[in-house]
Design an enzyme around this catalytic site. Sequence first.
Site, PDB file in Angstrom:
ATOM      1  CB  SER A  76      -7.632 -15.301  33.977  1.00  0.00           C
ATOM      2  OG  SER A  76      -6.947 -15.709  35.132  1.00  0.00           O
ATOM      3  CE  LYS A  95     -13.131 -15.777  43.586  1.00  0.00           C
ATOM      4  NZ  LYS A  95     -11.987 -14.973  43.945  1.00  0.00           N
TER       5      LYS A  95
END
Lengths: 332, 337
Positions: A87, A59
């Site tokens: 999260s 990511k």
Amino acid sequence: MAASSRAYCISYADIKAAYEVVRPHVHMTPLMQCSSISKLTGKNIFLKTENLQRTGSFKIRGALNAVERLKEDHSNSNTSCVITHSSGNHGQALALAANLCGVDSYIVMPETAPLCKKEAVKGYGGNVVECLNSEKSREEVANQVMKDKGGVFIHASQNPRVIAGQGTIAIEILAANPDIDAIIAPVGGGGMISGIVLAAKSIKPSIKVYGAEPEEAKSCYTSKKLGKRTGNPQTPVTVADGVKVSIGENTWPIIRDLLDDVITVSEDEIKAATKLVYERAKLVIEPTSGVGIAAVMKKSFMDLHGNGEEVKNVAVVLCGGNCDLKNMLEWY
Amino acid sequence: MADRLLTCEEIDEGKRIVESSPDCLLTPLLKDVHLLGMQVGGASDGDGRKVHLKLENMQTTGSFKIRGVTSQMTHLNKQENNDKEKKRKVVTMSAGNYGKAFAFACRKHQLDGTVAMPTTAPESREKIIKEFGCNVVRVPSHDLLKKVEELQAEGSTFLHPFDDINIIAGYASVGMEMVAQLGRKPDVVVVCCGGGGFLAGVSAGLRRIGCTDTKIYGVEPETANSMQRSKQQNSACQMPKAHSFAAGLAPQFAGTICYNHVRAYVEDIVVVDEGQIASATRHLCERGLFVEPSGAAAFAAVMFDKVAHIGGDVVIIITGGNVSPSELAHVFEKASS
């Protein structure tokens, strides 16, 4: 169908540009061969080890591309600050990306998120803002933060710069091994798979790209089958916590037109595959990464090219290694 | 025999055996791990060091030992088998990674193998070795050598788990491989040290390939520092009280042939404590690598700045990954940071 970019939120040129942006900060993770998994599948399996990537998942690529281009993209907004709700791995990645670019970050996380994830975000210089454990609360709190701080909201999977950043994975896979004839990766919101398929088919039109999903969270599979974007009917219960979200409106057109197929796997298959990677490849992966490995081990995958299209060299993206060992012990 | 060092021919033969064996893999060299966010010691910018990991945890049977075993057994098979009707009998003593590699290779090389292990070894070890078709005999630690001698008298050939010139020749291949993979001579190489066989082999291999300026360091647990003591005393010494939760690094003596090579080629032996080994193990796990505590000791030494003069290209060898997640979870509790 050709990888025409007119209909999509990004083009292959955007992915190439993203690669120039992320390259100085992001390590080209190795493409490792795993003989035991290769033997089990009868194919040459190559693991794209994004579990080793900075922040523990792929990511960082999308997050960096988005944050680096803030001023360009949002000249009318407050670009000294980025916000997201996550999260998971996107939260950590955005915190680091913001830090590297000298920008503040606010990561909205459920109060029930594991302490190690909150600590990780803080460790990268991000601010944690807690919300209740519901979609509604996440959005409400994120909106409140945006009102208070201004700043730009960076979506984990639908932001075009994020999608372009994730597509750089395919550039690296094919640079490391041009003989790869198929890529398979897990699908949640579809940010990674859509970036990958757009880049891969632009570089090598004959390449096959497959998505892998848990049977319990198969929005992509269902959407492809119905020809219509379809979300998961309720919040999925799966050990693959990184792919619970459904595919979104920016990723769906790319998936619809370019993705060859989606393979679904059971919870037991995901767990067995995750265990296999620990024991044989000696790589630490989170269960979400096990989804891709489980998919290549399925008979339905091997049957996909029984009809003369020989796929020999398959790259599987191990998307991340951020897992809580203690939690895994419950089912290991 | 006292000052026996591997000859160039023996090192080259060891490399040839390992390279031509399907059992020995060319393990990855993970480059520039400081760019992956790993904690590699030094000042906050790492002092410009470039750290690379040679991943022998990804080797067949989960540790580097298979290279040494393959070399040992290749040499054995060249000898006459007096009883051609039956498989040749071999025996060793090890509850650890050597035992596992030995059992694997016995099956591959069609040998009738027996592993003597201490009564204190976990059940799981015995199970793994038996699954390869090897016999296991358990005796108290102090009786291991006696049991081995008994089996030798009955016709088994003893294969030493580390103090054997053929094993060391097999390990030299790692030193040579890493240089080819890096594409240049490393400035520093850091290696975990138990009996010293691996350290001996790696250092001999590095010298063979022309790395005369490379500084080589061995790392031991502070509670099992037999090689460090050997270096201080100028002779291979025993350490009956050696112990560590990193069991692979705590034999009760430093190998003699091993010590000869360490004396000739190794810059220094440094020690790390339990908390540091545990921290390094946990850190590597958090960064995506499955490593057993014994395999993380060298990384711990760099992470906690136990090695002097670290700079330039630093290669750390990750020696093994044979540990279960539940064992790892226990280890993490010991971490010092």
